[in-house]
Design a protein around this motif. Structure first.
Motif, PDB file in Angstrom:
ATOM      1  N   GLU A  26      80.499  17.985   2.725  1.00 26.42           N
ATOM      2  CA  GLU A  26      80.809  18.626   1.450  1.00 26.42           C
ATOM      3  C   GLU A  26      79.592  18.575   0.538  1.00 26.42           C
ATOM      4  OE1 GLU A  26      84.244  17.011  -0.459  1.00 26.42           O
ATOM      5  OE2 GLU A  26      85.517  17.373   1.277  1.00 26.42           O
ATOM      6  N   GLU A  27      78.926  17.435   0.519  1.00 26.28           N
ATOM      7  CA  GLU A  27      77.751  17.260  -0.319  1.00 26.28           C
ATOM      8  C   GLU A  27      76.654  18.239   0.096  1.00 26.28           C
ATOM      9  OE1 GLU A  27      74.906  13.568  -1.053  1.00 26.28           O
ATOM     10  OE2 GLU A  27      77.034  13.105  -1.292  1.00 26.28           O
ATOM     11  N   THR A  28      76.447  18.417   1.397  1.00 24.53           N
ATOM     12  CA  THR A  28      75.443  19.336   1.903  1.00 24.53           C
ATOM     13  C   THR A  28      75.786  20.771   1.512  1.00 24.53           C
ATOM     14  OG1 THR A  28      74.976  17.876   3.755  1.00 24.53           O
ATOM     15  CG2 THR A  28      74.273  20.163   3.975  1.00 24.53           C
ATOM     16  N   ALA A  29      77.058  21.146   1.657  1.00 16.99           N
ATOM     17  CA  ALA A  29      77.464  22.504   1.328  1.00 16.99           C
ATOM     18  C   ALA A  29      77.259  22.794  -0.150  1.00 16.99           C
ATOM     19  CB  ALA A  29      78.915  22.722   1.720  1.00 16.99           C
ATOM     20  N   GLN A  30      77.481  21.801  -1.012  1.00 19.36           N
ATOM     21  CA  GLN A  30      77.337  21.988  -2.444  1.00 19.36           C
ATOM     22  C   GLN A  30      75.884  21.913  -2.886  1.00 19.36           C
ATOM     23  OE1 GLN A  30      79.841  19.028  -4.187  1.00 19.36           O
ATOM     24  NE2 GLN A  30      81.724  20.022  -3.557  1.00 19.36           N
ATOM     25  N   ALA A  31      74.993  21.453  -2.020  1.00 20.61           N
ATOM     26  CA  ALA A  31      73.601  21.234  -2.411  1.00 20.61           C
ATOM     27  C   ALA A  31      72.761  22.512  -2.378  1.00 20.61           C
ATOM     28  CB  ALA A  31      72.972  20.182  -1.505  1.00 20.61           C
ATOM     29  N   LYS A  32      73.312  23.645  -1.910  1.00 22.16           N
ATOM     30  CA  LYS A  32      72.536  24.886  -1.839  1.00 22.16           C
ATOM     31  C   LYS A  32      72.161  25.335  -3.252  1.00 22.16           C
ATOM     32  CE  LYS A  32      72.633  29.600  -0.122  1.00 22.16           C
ATOM     33  NZ  LYS A  32      73.405  30.597   0.621  1.00 22.16           N
ATOM     34  N   PRO A  33      70.861  25.422  -3.517  1.00 22.00           N
ATOM     35  CA  PRO A  33      70.429  25.809  -4.863  1.00 22.00           C
ATOM     36  C   PRO A  33      70.658  27.294  -5.141  1.00 22.00           C
ATOM     37  CG  PRO A  33      68.550  25.593  -3.419  1.00 22.00           C
ATOM     38  CD  PRO A  33      69.756  25.146  -2.626  1.00 22.00           C
ATOM     39  N   GLU A  34      70.816  27.621  -6.389  1.00 20.26           N
ATOM     40  CA  GLU A  34      70.948  29.012  -6.822  1.00 20.26           C
ATOM     41  C   GLU A  34      69.574  29.670  -6.808  1.00 20.26           C
ATOM     42  OE1 GLU A  34      73.785  30.739  -7.721  1.00 20.26           O
ATOM     43  OE2 GLU A  34      74.797  28.977  -6.892  1.00 20.26           O
ATOM     44  N   PRO A  35      69.515  31.006  -6.644  1.00 24.33           N
ATOM     45  CA  PRO A  35      68.210  31.678  -6.700  1.00 24.33           C
ATOM     46  C   PRO A  35      67.575  31.539  -8.076  1.00 24.33           C
ATOM     47  CG  PRO A  35      70.011  33.280  -6.491  1.00 24.33           C
ATOM     48  CD  PRO A  35      70.614  31.919  -6.412  1.00 24.33           C
ATOM     49  N   ILE A  62      63.354  27.968  -1.507  1.00 19.79           N
ATOM     50  CA  ILE A  62      63.581  26.733  -2.256  1.00 19.79           C
ATOM     51  C   ILE A  62      63.706  25.645  -1.204  1.00 19.79           C
ATOM     52  CG2 ILE A  62      65.016  25.521  -3.930  1.00 19.79           C
ATOM     53  CD1 ILE A  62      65.962  28.334  -4.877  1.00 19.79           C
ATOM     54  N   SER A  63      62.753  24.706  -1.218  1.00 19.57           N
ATOM     55  CA  SER A  63      62.638  23.736  -0.138  1.00 19.57           C
ATOM     56  C   SER A  63      63.308  22.409  -0.440  1.00 19.57           C
ATOM     57  CB  SER A  63      61.161  23.463   0.170  1.00 19.57           C
ATOM     58  OG  SER A  63      60.539  24.634   0.581  1.00 19.57           O
ATOM     59  N   GLY A  64      64.082  21.953   0.507  1.00 20.72           N
ATOM     60  CA  GLY A  64      64.629  20.612   0.604  1.00 20.72           C
ATOM     61  C   GLY A  64      65.051  19.913  -0.665  1.00 20.72           C
ATOM     62  N   LYS A  65      64.985  18.613  -0.596  1.00 21.36           N
ATOM     63  CA  LYS A  65      65.446  17.762  -1.688  1.00 21.36           C
ATOM     64  C   LYS A  65      64.646  17.940  -2.962  1.00 21.36           C
ATOM     65  CE  LYS A  65      67.229  14.181   1.348  1.00 21.36           C
ATOM     66  NZ  LYS A  65      67.103  12.812   1.795  1.00 21.36           N
ATOM     67  N   GLU A  66      63.352  18.198  -2.829  1.00 19.99           N
ATOM     68  CA  GLU A  66      62.508  18.318  -4.016  1.00 19.99           C
ATOM     69  C   GLU A  66      62.725  19.646  -4.745  1.00 19.99           C
ATOM     70  OE1 GLU A  66      60.161  20.146  -0.707  1.00 19.99           O
ATOM     71  OE2 GLU A  66      61.308  18.295  -0.891  1.00 19.99           O
ATOM     72  N   GLN A  67      63.452  20.590  -4.101  1.00 19.55           N
ATOM     73  CA  GLN A  67      63.783  21.879  -4.694  1.00 19.55           C
ATOM     74  C   GLN A  67      62.539  22.648  -5.145  1.00 19.55           C
ATOM     75  OE1 GLN A  67      67.333  22.937  -5.604  1.00 19.55           O
ATOM     76  NE2 GLN A  67      67.790  21.493  -3.992  1.00 19.55           N
ATOM     77  N   ALA A 110      69.736  39.894 -10.260  1.00 19.66           N
ATOM     78  CA  ALA A 110      71.180  39.720 -10.066  1.00 19.66           C
ATOM     79  C   ALA A 110      71.569  40.117  -8.641  1.00 19.66           C
ATOM     80  CB  ALA A 110      71.958  40.548 -11.087  1.00 19.66           C
ATOM     81  N   ALA A 111      70.676  40.827  -7.933  1.00 17.37           N
ATOM     82  CA  ALA A 111      70.943  41.284  -6.567  1.00 17.37           C
ATOM     83  C   ALA A 111      70.318  40.377  -5.515  1.00 17.37           C
ATOM     84  CB  ALA A 111      70.432  42.719  -6.399  1.00 17.37           C
ATOM     85  N   LEU A 112      69.929  39.153  -5.864  1.00 15.92           N
ATOM     86  CA  LEU A 112      69.369  38.228  -4.866  1.00 15.92           C
ATOM     87  C   LEU A 112      70.483  37.716  -3.952  1.00 15.92           C
ATOM     88  CD1 LEU A 112      66.809  36.316  -7.095  1.00 15.92           C
ATOM     89  CD2 LEU A 112      66.269  37.719  -5.101  1.00 15.92           C
ATOM     90  N   ILE A 113      70.193  37.722  -2.643  1.00 15.83           N
ATOM     91  CA  ILE A 113      71.168  37.309  -1.624  1.00 15.83           C
ATOM     92  C   ILE A 113      70.508  36.332  -0.649  1.00 15.83           C
ATOM     93  CG2 ILE A 113      72.535  39.430  -1.745  1.00 15.83           C
ATOM     94  CD1 ILE A 113      70.967  40.387   0.782  1.00 15.83           C
ATOM     95  N   ASP A 114      71.318  35.659   0.144  1.00 10.94           N
ATOM     96  CA  ASP A 114      70.827  34.736   1.160  1.00 10.94           C
ATOM     97  C   ASP A 114      70.050  35.528   2.215  1.00 10.94           C
ATOM     98  OD1 ASP A 114      70.550  33.079   3.470  1.00 10.94           O
ATOM     99  OD2 ASP A 114      72.321  31.927   2.884  1.00 10.94           O
ATOM    100  N   ALA A 115      68.771  35.254   2.348  1.00 12.23           N
ATOM    101  CA  ALA A 115      67.894  35.999   3.255  1.00 12.23           C
ATOM    102  C   ALA A 115      68.309  35.853   4.714  1.00 12.23           C
ATOM    103  CB  ALA A 115      66.447  35.544   3.084  1.00 12.23           C
ATOM    104  N   ARG A 116      68.883  34.715   5.078  1.00 11.78           N
ATOM    105  CA  ARG A 116      69.260  34.481   6.477  1.00 11.78           C
ATOM    106  C   ARG A 116      70.481  35.313   6.896  1.00 11.78           C
ATOM    107  NH1 ARG A 116      66.180  30.120   8.053  1.00 11.78           N
ATOM    108  NH2 ARG A 116      65.485  28.774   6.365  1.00 11.78           N
ATOM    109  N   GLU A 117      71.243  35.781   5.915  1.00 15.12           N
ATOM    110  CA  GLU A 117      72.422  36.602   6.207  1.00 15.12           C
ATOM    111  C   GLU A 117      72.140  38.091   6.040  1.00 15.12           C
ATOM    112  OE1 GLU A 117      75.578  35.059   3.772  1.00 15.12           O
ATOM    113  OE2 GLU A 117      75.373  33.056   4.625  1.00 15.12           O
ATOM    114  N   ALA A 118      70.939  38.444   5.606  1.00 16.52           N
ATOM    115  CA  ALA A 118      70.589  39.837   5.324  1.00 16.52           C
ATOM    116  C   ALA A 118      70.170  40.596   6.577  1.00 16.52           C
ATOM    117  CB  ALA A 118      69.459  39.880   4.292  1.00 16.52           C
TER     118      ALA A 118
END
Length: 181
Positions: A26-35, A62-67, A110-118
Motif C-alpha cells: 500500500e505504501e509503495t502504491a501511494q508513493a507514486k509522485p504527481e507530475p 521523477i527518480s526514487g526516494k529522493e524524488q 494538465a494532459a501529463l500521463i504515465d509514460a509507461r502506459e502510453a
C-alpha cells in the motif's frame, strides 16, 4: 501447553509478517509522485534547451526516494535518457503529454500521463524540439488516428528502442539535426 504456545506464537508471527507485507505494498502504491509542471526557465536534462520554447510532447522523470525531477524538451530526449544502460533499471516514474488532450504547439501540463502506459507514434511528419519526436497518447486508438493523419508507426512504451530514436523518422526535418546519444 508448550505445543499450544508454539502454535499460537507461530500464528501471531505469520499474521505480523502478512500484515507488514500488505502495508508495504500500500505504501509503495501511494508513493507514486504527481507530475511536475514545466516552467518557462526549465532546461532539458539531455540537451540543455529551454523546454517550453518548442512544440510537441515533453517528458519527465521523477527518480526514487529522493524524488529528483529530470525534465526533457521532447519524448525523444526522454527515451534517449531512459534507454541508456545506466538508467534502464532505475526506479523512476515517467510522464509525457497525452497529445489527444492538448495542442501540439503548446502542450498543457494538465494532459501529463504515465509514460509507461502510453502509446507512441514513431516516424510521423510532426516535429518537436530539434526535429522528429515520438507523439505520445493515452489511448492506442488516438495514436492510430494520429498515425493515419501524420504517418508513422504506433508502438507501446516497452517496444520503443534506440533504433526508433536514431532512425530520424518523419518526412519533415523540422529544425534539423538531432541530439547525440
Amino acid at each position: 501447553m508448550n505445543l499450544s504456545f508454539v502454535v499460537r506464537t507461530g500464528l501471531i508471527m505469520a499474521f505480523v509478517v502478512a500484515l507488514a507485507a500488505c502495508s508495504g505494498s500500500e505504501e509503495t502504491a501511494q508513493a507514486k509522485p504527481e507530475p511536475v509542471h514545466f516552467e518557462s526557465g526549465d532546461e532539458c536534462h539531455v540537451c540543455g534547451m529551454v523546454i517550453t520554447r518548442f512544440p510537441g510532447p515533453k517528458g519527465e522523470s521523477i527518480s526514487g526516494k529522493e524524488q529528483q525531477v529530470r525534465k526533457f524538451c521532447s519524448t525523444k530526449d526522454m527515451f534517449s535518457w531512459v534507454l541508456q544502460p545506466e538508467n534502464v533499471n532505475r526506479d523512476h516514474v515517467l510522464y509525457v503529454h497525452d497529445m489527444a488532450g492538448t495542442e501540439w504547439d503548446k502542450p498543457d501540463d494538465a494532459a501529463l500521463i504515465d509514460a509507461r502506459e502510453a502509446f507512441y507514434v514513431v516516424g510521423s511528419e510532426r516535429t518537436g524540439a530539434m526535429g522528429p519526436t515520438l507523439a505520445s497518447f493515452a489511448e492506442e486508438s488516438a495514436a492510430e488516428a494520429f498515425a493515419s493523419e501524420f504517418g508513422g508507426e504506433v508502438v507501446a512504451f516497452a517496444d520503443v528502442t534506440m533504433e526508433h530514436l536514431s532512425s530520424g523518422g518523419g518526412m519533415s526535418s523540422g529544425m534539423g539535426g538531432s541530439h547525440s546519444m
